[in-house]
Design a protein around this motif. Sequence first.
Motif, short mmCIF file in Angstrom:
data_model
loop_
_atom_site.label_atom_id
_atom_site.label_comp_id
_atom_site.label_asym_id
_atom_site.label_seq_id
_atom_site.Cartn_x
_atom_site.Cartn_y
_atom_site.Cartn_z
N VAL A 37 -8.55 7.22 -11.38
CA VAL A 37 -8.79 6.53 -10.09
C VAL A 37 -8.95 7.61 -9.02
O VAL A 37 -8.03 8.39 -8.77
N SER A 63 -11.34 8.66 -5.18
CA SER A 63 -12.47 8.43 -4.28
C SER A 63 -12.87 9.76 -3.64
O SER A 63 -12.09 10.72 -3.57
N ARG A 113 -12.59 8.19 1.66
CA ARG A 113 -11.25 7.62 1.43
C ARG A 113 -10.85 6.68 2.56
O ARG A 113 -11.39 6.74 3.65
N ARG A 114 -9.89 5.81 2.25
CA ARG A 114 -9.35 4.85 3.23
C ARG A 114 -10.43 3.91 3.77
O ARG A 114 -10.39 3.52 4.91
N GLN A 115 -11.40 3.61 2.94
CA GLN A 115 -12.42 2.64 3.34
C GLN A 115 -12.42 1.43 2.41
O GLN A 115 -13.37 0.65 2.39
N GLY A 116 -11.41 1.34 1.57
CA GLY A 116 -11.27 0.16 0.72
C GLY A 116 -12.03 0.24 -0.60
O GLY A 116 -12.07 -0.72 -1.36
N VAL A 143 -11.43 1.98 -3.40
CA VAL A 143 -10.61 1.90 -4.62
C VAL A 143 -10.02 0.49 -4.77
O VAL A 143 -9.93 -0.03 -5.88
N ARG A 144 -9.70 -0.13 -3.64
CA ARG A 144 -9.21 -1.51 -3.74
C ARG A 144 -10.29 -2.40 -4.39
O ARG A 144 -10.01 -3.16 -5.32
N PHE A 158 1.42 2.52 -3.55
CA PHE A 158 -0.02 2.19 -3.54
C PHE A 158 -0.30 1.11 -4.59
O PHE A 158 -0.97 0.12 -4.33
N LYS A 214 1.08 -2.61 -4.24
CA LYS A 214 0.21 -3.57 -3.54
C LYS A 214 -0.68 -4.34 -4.53
O LYS A 214 -1.21 -5.39 -4.18
C1 LIG Z 1 -5.51 7.69 -3.68
C2 LIG Z 1 -6.98 7.34 -3.58
C3 LIG Z 1 -7.50 7.00 -4.97
C4 LIG Z 1 -7.12 6.13 -2.63
O1 LIG Z 1 -8.48 5.75 -2.58
P1 LIG Z 1 -9.08 5.00 -1.30
O2 LIG Z 1 -10.49 4.66 -1.60
O3 LIG Z 1 -8.79 5.82 -0.10
O4 LIG Z 1 -8.18 3.69 -1.26
P2 LIG Z 1 -8.49 2.36 -0.44
O5 LIG Z 1 -9.18 2.71 0.85
O6 LIG Z 1 -9.14 1.37 -1.31
O7 LIG Z 1 -7.00 1.93 -0.13
C5 LIG Z 1 -6.39 0.73 -0.58
C6 LIG Z 1 -5.09 0.56 0.18
O8 LIG Z 1 -4.21 1.66 -0.07
C7 LIG Z 1 -3.90 2.38 1.12
N1 LIG Z 1 -3.87 3.80 0.78
C8 LIG Z 1 -4.93 4.59 0.51
N2 LIG Z 1 -4.50 5.83 0.21
C9 LIG Z 1 -3.16 5.81 0.30
C10 LIG Z 1 -2.15 6.78 0.14
N3 LIG Z 1 -2.43 8.05 -0.18
N4 LIG Z 1 -0.87 6.40 0.30
C11 LIG Z 1 -0.56 5.14 0.63
N5 LIG Z 1 -1.47 4.17 0.81
C12 LIG Z 1 -2.76 4.51 0.66
C13 LIG Z 1 -5.02 2.01 2.07
O9 LIG Z 1 -4.60 2.15 3.41
C14 LIG Z 1 -5.29 0.58 1.69
O10 LIG Z 1 -4.25 -0.24 2.22
P3 LIG Z 1 -4.50 -1.76 2.70
O11 LIG Z 1 -4.81 -2.52 1.42
O12 LIG Z 1 -3.23 -2.16 3.31
O13 LIG Z 1 -5.66 -1.70 3.63
C15 LIG Z 1 -7.79 8.53 -3.00
O14 LIG Z 1 -7.18 8.98 -1.83
C16 LIG Z 1 -7.89 9.72 -3.97
O15 LIG Z 1 -8.89 9.86 -4.67
N6 LIG Z 1 -6.87 10.61 -3.99
C17 LIG Z 1 -6.84 11.75 -4.89
C18 LIG Z 1 -6.70 11.34 -6.35
C19 LIG Z 1 -5.54 10.44 -6.65
O16 LIG Z 1 -4.43 10.67 -6.24
N7 LIG Z 1 -5.81 9.36 -7.40
C20 LIG Z 1 -4.83 8.38 -7.82
C21 LIG Z 1 -4.38 8.66 -9.22
S1 LIG Z 1 -3.21 7.48 -9.80
#
Ligand SMILES: CC(C)(COP(=O)(O)OP(=O)(O)OC[C@H]1O[C@@H](n2cnc3c(N)ncnc32)[C@H](O)[C@@H]1OP(=O)(O)O)[C@@H](O)C(=O)NCCC(=O)NCCS
Length: 397
Positions: free
Chosen positions: A82, A84, A89-92, A94-95, A122, A125
């Motif tokens: 998983v 992005s 990032r933080r644009q929804g 991954v959700r 995370f 949720k």
């Molecule tokens: C973690 C990661 C996958 C999140 O992806 P993203 O596209 O930014 O996630 P989204 O925008 O869809 O976020 C979904 C929800 O999680 C929250 N969120 C996103 N990143 C978060 C974080 N690091 N900590 C806590 N909450 C987080 C968002 O605010 C959003 O909340 P909401 O539903 O209340 O609006 C991305 O930051 C990433 O690639 N990180 C590095 C790799 C990693 O750690 N992957 C996960 C492996 S398990």
Amino acid sequence: MAVRRVGSEERLTTSFPLSAYAFEPSPLSAARTAEFPRYLPYNEGNRTLIVEEDGTLAAASAIPMRQNLRGAVLPMAGVAGVASHPLARRQGHVRTLLHQLLDEMRDDGHPLTALYPFRPSFYAKFGYVGLPKPRTATFSPADLGPLLRADLPGEVGWERIGTGYPAWREFTERCLRERHGFAAFPDYRDVGLRDRDERWLLTARVDGVVTGAVTYRIDDHAGELAADDLLADDPLARALLLQFFARHIDQVERISVQVAADELPELWLTDLAVHVEARVARPNSSAPMARLLSMDALAGLPAGPGRVRVELTGDRWLAGTYLMDGSTGSLELLSGTAAGGPVPDATLTAAGLSALAYGVLDPAEVPLRGLGEVPVDAAAELRRIFSRQVPYLFADF
Ligand SMILES: CC(C)(COP(=O)(O)OP(=O)(O)OC[C@H]1O[C@@H](n2cnc3c(N)ncnc32)[C@H](O)[C@@H]1OP(=O)(O)O)[C@@H](O)C(=O)NCCC(=O)NCCS
């Protein structure tokens, strides 16, 4: 912006680079990128979804695995990769991806899902709940000395995993059938262990039947013998494996071995000085999480004699009202209007119900963790239906 499934070689230019940026040292060398095609066969049957718009913005994969839930072996979606794009990032994204990925895996017959979170809140949720992390037991081989003289009725097999793999796979398949929480990879992924051939395989055998197994490697002379999960049917199998480790008294300084969270290494031997540890940290030393994706997972599971009406709230996959009845010894579920009658009521989130099904929380803990409303009478019924258990996920992905 579009969500699309990618397969085979497309991964090389979509999900793999994104995963590499998220989980590896970077920028990547050309040599490292050239290694990517080697991983394709081990990803072949995964469901990988990406979000794309002028390039890949996010990716997520599900591995079609199997997991034991209270004795039933059920299809489980192992979520991995998983990530992005840092500018997206933080644009929804991954959700969106997780919702679609879990929709598809559920429709494809996977009532369970598990993962290793970078941050548990995370995935909370998305309805996941924490499972125990295996312990690492570390001790000196010298303390295993008394085992050297023990006359144990059995023998050990010792070979590289590259050759011993079929016996290993057969034994882990048996653990899958017998141990709550235990999960196994599909064949195409599991054979990576055989093909990398980076481990020794030690097996305990009694009358030719494998009763225990552990993979390990040694980092150096006077270094560490680092064993992976110690899998043993019984104390004899464990003693046979430890007796073999005892033969490394003058070779390595320490032995470390992974054990299930309910294992008690301090009771293995008299005078065993042992350090047992579970270290949970963010983002890369996590305890696993899991959840139910379908109520079908519960039907027919062994259960104690309780009756309770449960309303599942706030969940994309489990919403509804169910009467749970364990009075026949196997769990029966009646949904919707059939769920009437004078029985205690509880309200649970998906994580709350998953915690009870996996046996990791007592019903009284569920409201304390914000995972539902469970009055005392409903807690008593739920406690009868779902006994506490210690799941042992085993597979690491
Ligand atoms: C973690 C990661 C996958 C999140 O992806 P993203 O596209 O930014 O996630 P989204 O925008 O869809 O976020 C979904 C929800 O999680 C929250 N969120 C996103 N990143 C978060 C974080 N690091 N900590 C806590 N909450 C987080 C968002 O605010 C959003 O909340 P909401 O539903 O209340 O609006 C991305 O930051 C990433 O690639 N990180 C590095 C790799 C990693 O750690 N992957 C996960 C492996 S398990």
